[in-house]
Design a protein around this motif. Sequence first.
Motif, PDB file in Angstrom:
ATOM      1  N   LYS A  34      17.821  19.025   7.882  1.00 57.49           N
ATOM      2  CA  LYS A  34      18.092  17.601   7.908  1.00 57.49           C
ATOM      3  C   LYS A  34      19.164  16.952   7.041  1.00 57.49           C
ATOM      4  O   LYS A  34      19.360  16.988   6.410  1.00 57.49           O
ATOM      5  N   SER A  36      21.162  13.153   6.978  1.00 57.92           N
ATOM      6  CA  SER A  36      20.708  11.731   7.190  1.00 57.92           C
ATOM      7  C   SER A  36      22.658  11.129   6.526  1.00 57.92           C
ATOM      8  O   SER A  36      23.520  11.904   6.183  1.00 57.92           O
ATOM      9  N   ILE A  38      24.732   7.577   5.660  1.00 57.43           N
ATOM     10  CA  ILE A  38      25.143   6.783   5.808  1.00 57.43           C
ATOM     11  C   ILE A  38      26.079   5.999   5.758  1.00 57.43           C
ATOM     12  O   ILE A  38      27.623   7.211   5.299  1.00 57.43           O
ATOM     13  N   LYS A  45      30.098   6.454  11.619  1.00 57.01           N
ATOM     14  CA  LYS A  45      29.178   6.968  11.688  1.00 57.01           C
ATOM     15  C   LYS A  45      27.857   7.339  13.515  1.00 57.01           C
ATOM     16  O   LYS A  45      27.850   8.749  13.619  1.00 57.01           O
ATOM     17  N   GLU A 177      20.169   4.655  14.274  1.00 63.92           N
ATOM     18  CA  GLU A 177      19.471   3.662  13.062  1.00 63.92           C
ATOM     19  C   GLU A 177      18.176   3.662  14.586  1.00 63.92           C
ATOM     20  O   GLU A 177      18.233   2.109  15.550  1.00 63.92           O
ATOM     21  N   LEU A 207      21.038  12.213  11.278  1.00 63.84           N
ATOM     22  CA  LEU A 207      20.029  10.500  11.009  1.00 63.84           C
ATOM     23  C   LEU A 207      20.983   9.917  11.269  1.00 63.84           C
ATOM     24  O   LEU A 207      21.769  10.077  10.030  1.00 63.84           O
ATOM     25  N   VAL A 208      21.840   9.002  11.724  1.00 62.40           N
ATOM     26  CA  VAL A 208      22.751   7.957  10.800  1.00 62.40           C
ATOM     27  C   VAL A 208      21.080   7.098  10.903  1.00 62.40           C
ATOM     28  O   VAL A 208      20.765   6.708  12.110  1.00 62.40           O
ATOM     29  N   THR A 209      21.171   6.344   9.158  1.00 62.88           N
ATOM     30  CA  THR A 209      20.216   5.487   9.489  1.00 62.88           C
ATOM     31  C   THR A 209      21.039   4.356   8.131  1.00 62.88           C
ATOM     32  O   THR A 209      21.927   4.532   7.365  1.00 62.88           O
ATOM     33  N   ALA A 215      16.018   7.744   3.658  1.00 59.51           N
ATOM     34  CA  ALA A 215      17.151   9.497   3.915  1.00 59.51           C
ATOM     35  C   ALA A 215      16.980   9.715   2.786  1.00 59.51           C
ATOM     36  O   ALA A 215      17.203  10.692   2.831  1.00 59.51           O
ATOM     37  N   SER A 219      15.867  13.757   3.514  1.00 55.23           N
ATOM     38  CA  SER A 219      17.082  14.361   4.161  1.00 55.23           C
ATOM     39  C   SER A 219      17.104  15.314   2.684  1.00 55.23           C
ATOM     40  O   SER A 219      16.819  15.736   2.105  1.00 55.23           O
ATOM     41  N   VAL A 222      23.174  14.707   1.998  1.00 59.33           N
ATOM     42  CA  VAL A 222      23.035  12.916   2.719  1.00 59.33           C
ATOM     43  C   VAL A 222      25.019  12.393   2.724  1.00 59.33           C
ATOM     44  O   VAL A 222      25.334  12.991   1.596  1.00 59.33           O
TER      45      VAL A 222
END
Length: 257
Positions: A34, A36, A38, A45, A177, A207-209, A215, A219, A222
């Motif tokens: 997982k 992320s 940022i 991203k 997002e 994930l882009v968040t 996150a 995650s 990251v």
Amino acid sequence: MTDDPIIKFDKVVKRFGDLTVLNKLDFQVAKGEKVSIIGPSGSGKSTVLRILMTLENIDDGVVTVAGEPLWHEPEPDGLKPASEAHLRKMRAQLGMVFQQFNLFPHMTVLRNITEAPTKVLGLSKQDARLRAEELLELVGLADQAQKYPHQLSGGQQQRVGIARALAMRPNVLLFDEPTSALDPELVGEVLNVIGMLAEEHDLTMLLVTHEMRFAREISDRVCFFDRGKIREQGTPEELFTDPSEDRTREFLKAVLD
């Protein structure tokens, strides 16, 4: 989780006109991991996800998914640009949850979820329906199957979007997002579903968040993107508690204060 990368970007370049959005990007995600992403707006991203979904081509480098080139096909003397058939085959390995839900407004919730499995995967209507009902149960919307998107809240629509992506049984689930279009009071219900998927299912998730706390919780790793490259990456504890780069500290101070 294994160490074999299911996603790999090797010196990938993406330009929009004179603007280089990805600058010789090296990046990989292991099966079951997982991750992320940022970073500030314009750091590349979402472009990573759009390339994986074959919504944007690349200008240089190679992207592989499950060991196979995404935008290329092997031939005796190297790689050639991918055909539409190859892209279609590769695309089936990836599921995307978009910012703006992208549900079909004229279809019920159930049909939004069953449409692609019947048309693309060739599932029978009965099997697709059973799969959809299981997934609606999973995301807490079993009683909403016959409603239309406009009858749902934004949070419910995004949970349908998650169920729809899962219905294709992808190897990798991508989130762009996923809460940015939601009213603040609806964000939690979507994050809870994503968190449950991460905790209870052996999915590979990218994930882009902009939800930093989320996150940190969800995650394994990251990645902080800046100017088309990974400026820094690590476990959530490393990145959020003791970042090594001044640029990372500056970004986190701006978004967390």
